[in-house]
Write a protein that holds these residues in place. Structure first.
Motif, mmCIF file in Angstrom:
data_model
loop_
_atom_site.group_PDB
_atom_site.id
_atom_site.type_symbol
_atom_site.label_atom_id
_atom_site.label_comp_id
_atom_site.label_asym_id
_atom_site.label_seq_id
_atom_site.Cartn_x
_atom_site.Cartn_y
_atom_site.Cartn_z
ATOM 1 N N ILE A 135 40.519 35.214 33.836
ATOM 2 C CA ILE A 135 39.528 35.892 33.010
ATOM 3 C C ILE A 135 39.164 37.224 33.642
ATOM 4 N N LEU A 136 39.065 37.236 34.952
ATOM 5 C CA LEU A 136 38.709 38.458 35.668
ATOM 6 C C LEU A 136 39.733 39.570 35.415
ATOM 7 N N SER A 137 41.010 39.240 35.610
ATOM 8 C CA SER A 137 42.061 40.243 35.374
ATOM 9 C C SER A 137 42.030 40.730 33.934
ATOM 10 N N GLY A 138 41.938 39.765 33.013
ATOM 11 C CA GLY A 138 41.928 40.121 31.592
ATOM 12 C C GLY A 138 40.732 40.989 31.250
ATOM 13 N N GLY A 139 39.563 40.593 31.758
ATOM 14 C CA GLY A 139 38.342 41.339 31.451
ATOM 15 C C GLY A 139 38.403 42.762 31.978
ATOM 16 N N LEU A 140 38.893 42.915 33.203
ATOM 17 C CA LEU A 140 38.980 44.258 33.782
ATOM 18 C C LEU A 140 39.969 45.120 33.008
ATOM 19 N N THR A 141 41.091 44.518 32.611
ATOM 20 C CA THR A 141 42.083 45.260 31.829
ATOM 21 C C THR A 141 41.488 45.712 30.501
ATOM 22 N N LEU A 142 40.798 44.782 29.831
ATOM 23 C CA LEU A 142 40.182 45.142 28.550
ATOM 24 C C LEU A 142 39.105 46.205 28.744
ATOM 25 N N ALA A 143 38.383 46.128 29.865
ATOM 26 C CA ALA A 143 37.330 47.116 30.121
ATOM 27 C C ALA A 143 37.918 48.520 30.120
#
Lengths: 278, 287, 256
Positions: A135-143
């Protein structure tokens, strides 16, 4: 034969209206197609239960949680950065070399395809920084992905606040920062909110980037370091594998309803914004 | 004002995150991908259609061609329909109707790409297969789906371009006895030209970069398509399809495909940004 | 003892202002005395508003702005190192040509500056809201709807709210930039009455396009023309027997 100006106008308008009508038709078709096939299968059980046997049975609860976690995280990280950037561009600097560079960066970022964001998020966040598919990787990428949208909409909202409000605030002996915080942002908030809501919509719809960064685990995520499949990706996998179509349609219907809801929310905020800035 | 300077400095640092993000993306994609292009040799990478990762052959020519073909098709459809929508909204409807059409653009842009792809598979693909022949999963199907997806981009940027034309141009033309349509063709299209070109270029960027919908309707075969009814694989879909299991050189090759994509997109972006900033400057100068 | 001339409240010495290459004010030396109403008249673009905005350093935000000459507030250089510009703006209250109520309630408009100055006591807020609205002659009209939206007030009421908002800070100098230019005669008269009463508490600088207003509502009048201070004197004297030809021409309507 030459058509008279009036006749050629009639013909041109007819053609263009037909195309516009076709566009509206496509939109209506897409939405109704998905809702008609999907909504009947959207039950409380479907929304509240975990999938069984790769999604053939059961529900989508973990994916809802995963989607909210990944998208929510993306927007939560991006919003303060984007709004601060917009404040800097509008209130703290003049047009010049620096703003040109920053704007160019934001505009370019807006055009980068999601699969590139996915590749980057994969090597940088997941592998390079050791966050794994999570979730962390995905969230940062989406950010990073929604940042330009938030910058642009916030900038527009801030610019729409009348200059005279700032003058009044300065005249009353308030500092620039107080003015920005308590006068400008307060008035621009609905407009900024619109941008954030639209960004949330974009993150929820996103598939390629989250596939490469958040992974596709189907369990209920326990922490930010867990991989989690989002709704859009779940729908893609179901549709591709040809697993029961009812589940795929139902998932798509949930996505479409969420999209419609967010657009409605954005519309409401925008209306409030215009009412305030009269 | 010390406090003021500190805040300004912090905000400036934050404001650089967008450009820093862009630089990071470029750096990592290039770092992963560029060495492979040299290792394989740029000719064998860009100009060969042999993509057999297990044998160490990484030619992306067919995928570049595939990307170009579906992009051209998408722009033909999305460009024409998007421009029509923009003209109808700005030239031939009042503010109320224009206000009613705006959500159409927003909703079209909001529908997830996987949903577009899926509906394409369920409706357009069988139509093509049954009436035009071929497998249905094809350049044509892909162009239609992508056309719908780029339409909102083209339309909304075109609308901005039309709105930026001074009203006096429009009134002046009508006052000379031109019809609205003549005014649109002779005055508005010309005055909004650079903005409209930017709209098309950004639409192309969308089409080149779209991934999930393309995977679903394109058929993904590795050969250069010989007709619009033949299946096709694009740069993006290749990455998304193989990233899940690729490792070693193969993964690096996918990043190299990403480099190709990145370069194409940056060229398109820069062109669009230059065009729209030229327009802004021309407007400022005319004042 | 009583005839001892008091130190002026505010004073400019050889003030010259440029915006880029354009000279907006030329060598202005003018004093604002304690408890007087000083009117500044002159045609459009004669530098009146620029002069006002120098007094509370609002021009600082303009990037083309450059200045030479000094401005003193109660004997202290307002550009001096010990002068806090934020505090300066609290001591010099400004009212603008167009009433600009912030898009909040009446109460919030008045308490905003206090809150920003760190005054959080609610009782102080309530007292200030009442006293400043009374001073501005608006209390009786709005006392029952302090929490309603400020933009629902009429134009004249809005301008008095803007005045009250400034008065809540108890400024030593009140500067008003054509405060009645958009108002009807009755609202204008009310504001002029308020200024008359306020004179006892602060010095007032009133920029106006309306020479009649200057003759009614001021003790002294200064005439600006193309960035120059042509003449300043007792209002009665300036209007009946101007010393300068140009003043006479302006007052008799030959230009402007």
């Amino acid at each position: 034969m030459r058509l008279s100006p009036a006749a050629s106008q009639r013909a041109a308008v007819a053609v263009m209206w037909t195309m516009t009508a076709a566009t509206i038709g496509v939109l209506a078709f897409v939405i109704l197609y998905v809702l008609a096939r999907g909504l009947p299968h959207v039950t409380w059980e479907f929304l509240s239960r975990a999938p069984e046997s790769m999604g053939r049975r059961g529900g989508i609860f973990p994916m809802i949680v995963g989607t909210l976690a990944v998208s929510g995280m993306g927007v939560l990280i991006s919003a303060p950065i984007g709004v601060a950037t917009a404040i800097y561009l509008t209130e703290y600097t003049r047009k010049g070399m620096l703003t040109t560079i920053i704007r160019f960066g934001a505009d370019c970022l807006a055009g980068i395809p999601s699969i590139i964001f996915g590749l980057f998020g994969f090597v940088f966040f997941a592998v390079g920084l050791g966050m794994g598919l999570s979730i962390l990787s995905g969230g940062l990428t989406l950010a990073l992905m929604v940042l330009p949208t938030i910058i642009r909409t916030s900038e527009e909202a801030i610019r729409a606040v009348p200059q005279s409000f700032r003058e009044v605030s300065f005249g009353l002996g308030c500092t620039r920062w107080q003015t920005v915080l308590f006068v400008v942002l307060r008035s621009a908030l609905p407009g900024i909110g619109t941008g954030i809501v639209l960004s949330l919509g974009r993150s929820i719809s996103e598939t390629a980037a989250v596939m490469l960064t958040a992974g596709s685990a189907m369990g209920l995520p326990q922490s930010l370091f867990d991989s989690s499949r989002t709704l859009a990706l779940h729908f893609y996998i179901l549709a591709r594998e040809g697993l029961p179509m009812s589940k795929a349609y139902a998932t798509a219907a949930v996505l479409i309803v969420a999209m419609l809801g967010l657009n409605l929310l954005a519309y409401g905020l925008m209306k409030r914004f215009h009412a305030k800035a009269r | 004002m010390r406090q003021d300077r500190i805040i300004r400095f912090i905000l400036m640092l934050v404001a650089f995150s967008a450009i820093a993000g862009l630089a990071l993306i470029a750096f990592f994609i290039f770092k992963e991908g560029v060495p492979l292009i040299f290792q394989v040799g740029w000719r064998d990478f860009f100009l060969s259609s042999e993509w057999h990762p297990s044998e160490g052959l990484f030619g992306v020519f067919a995928m570049i061609m595939g990307t170009l073909m579906v992009t051209a098709g998408a722009m033909l459809i999305g460009g024409v329909f998007g421009l029509s929508l923009a003209i109808v909204m700005t030239q031939f409807s009042g503010p109320r109707l224009a206000g009613a059409l705006k959500p159409v653009i927003e909703l079209l842009a909001g529908i997830p790409s996987v949903v577009y792809g899926f509906i394409g598979v369920k409706t357009i693909v069988p139509l093509i297969r049954d009436h035009l022949g071929g497998p249905g999963l094809s350049v044509l199907a892909c162009s239609i789906v992508l056309g719908v997806m780029v339409l909102p981009t083209v339309a909304s940027i075109s609308i901005d371009a039309f709105r930026a034309v001074p009203r006096s141009f429009w009134e002046g033309s009508l006052a000379l006895g031109a019809t609205r349509w003549q005014t649109t063709c002779m005055v508005m299209l010309k005055a909004a030209r650079s903005g409209l070109v930017a709209a098309v270029i950004l639409g192309m960027g969308r089409a080149v970069g779209e991934t999930m919908a393309v995977i679903m309707v394109a058929g993904n075969s590795l050969a250069i398509p010989d007709s619009i009814l033949a299946p096709v694989r694009t740069l993006t879909s290749n990455i998304a399809l193989e990233m899940g299991y690729a490792s070693g050189l193969h993964r690096k090759a996918l990043f190299a495909a990403g480099v190709t994509l990145f370069v194409i997109i940056m060229i398109l972006n820069t062109a669009a940004i230059t065009l729209s900033s030229n327009r802004a400057r021309a407007k400022g100068g005319a004042k | 003892m009583t005839e001892q001339p008091a130190k002026p409240m505010m004073e400019t010495r050889g003030l010259t202002v440029r915006f880029g290459n354009a000279v907006a004010l030329k060598n202005i030396s003018l004093e604002v005395r304690r408890n007087e109403r000083l009117a500044i008249i002159g045609p459009a673009r004669s530098g009146k508003t620029t002069f006002l905005r120098c007094l509370n350093r609002l021009n600082d935000f303009d990037h083309d702005y450059s200045r030479s000459g000094d401005i003193l507030l109660d004997g202290t250089d307002i550009h001096g190192p010990e002068m806090d510009v934020v505090a300066l703006r609290r001591r010099i209250g400004m009212v603008y040509a167009v009433p600009v109520p912030l898009p909040w309630s009446i109460r919030e408009n008045i308490t905003y500056a206090m809150r920003m100055a760190g005054i959080r006591n609610r009782r102080v807020h309530a007292e200030k809201v009442e006293s400043s609205l009374k001073l501005a002659g608006l209390w009786d009209e709005v006392k029952d709807r302090l929490d309603s939206h400020a933009q629902d007030l009429s134009g004249g009421q809005q301008q008095r709210l803007c005045l009250a908002r400034v008065l809540a800070l108890e400024p030593e100098v009140l500067i008003l930039d054509e405060p009645c230019s958009g108002l009807d005669p009755i609202s204008t008269a009310r504001i002029e009455d308020v200024l008359e009463e306020l004179k006892a508490r602060q010095s007032i600088v009133l920029v106006t396009n309306n020479t009649m207003q200057a003759s009614r509502a001021s003790d002294r009048t200064a005439f600006f023309l193309m960035g120059e201070l042509v003449e300043v004197g007792e209002t009665k004297q300036l209007f009946t027997a101007p010393r300068e030809e140009r003043t006479n021409d302006y007052l008799t309507g030959r230009f402007g």
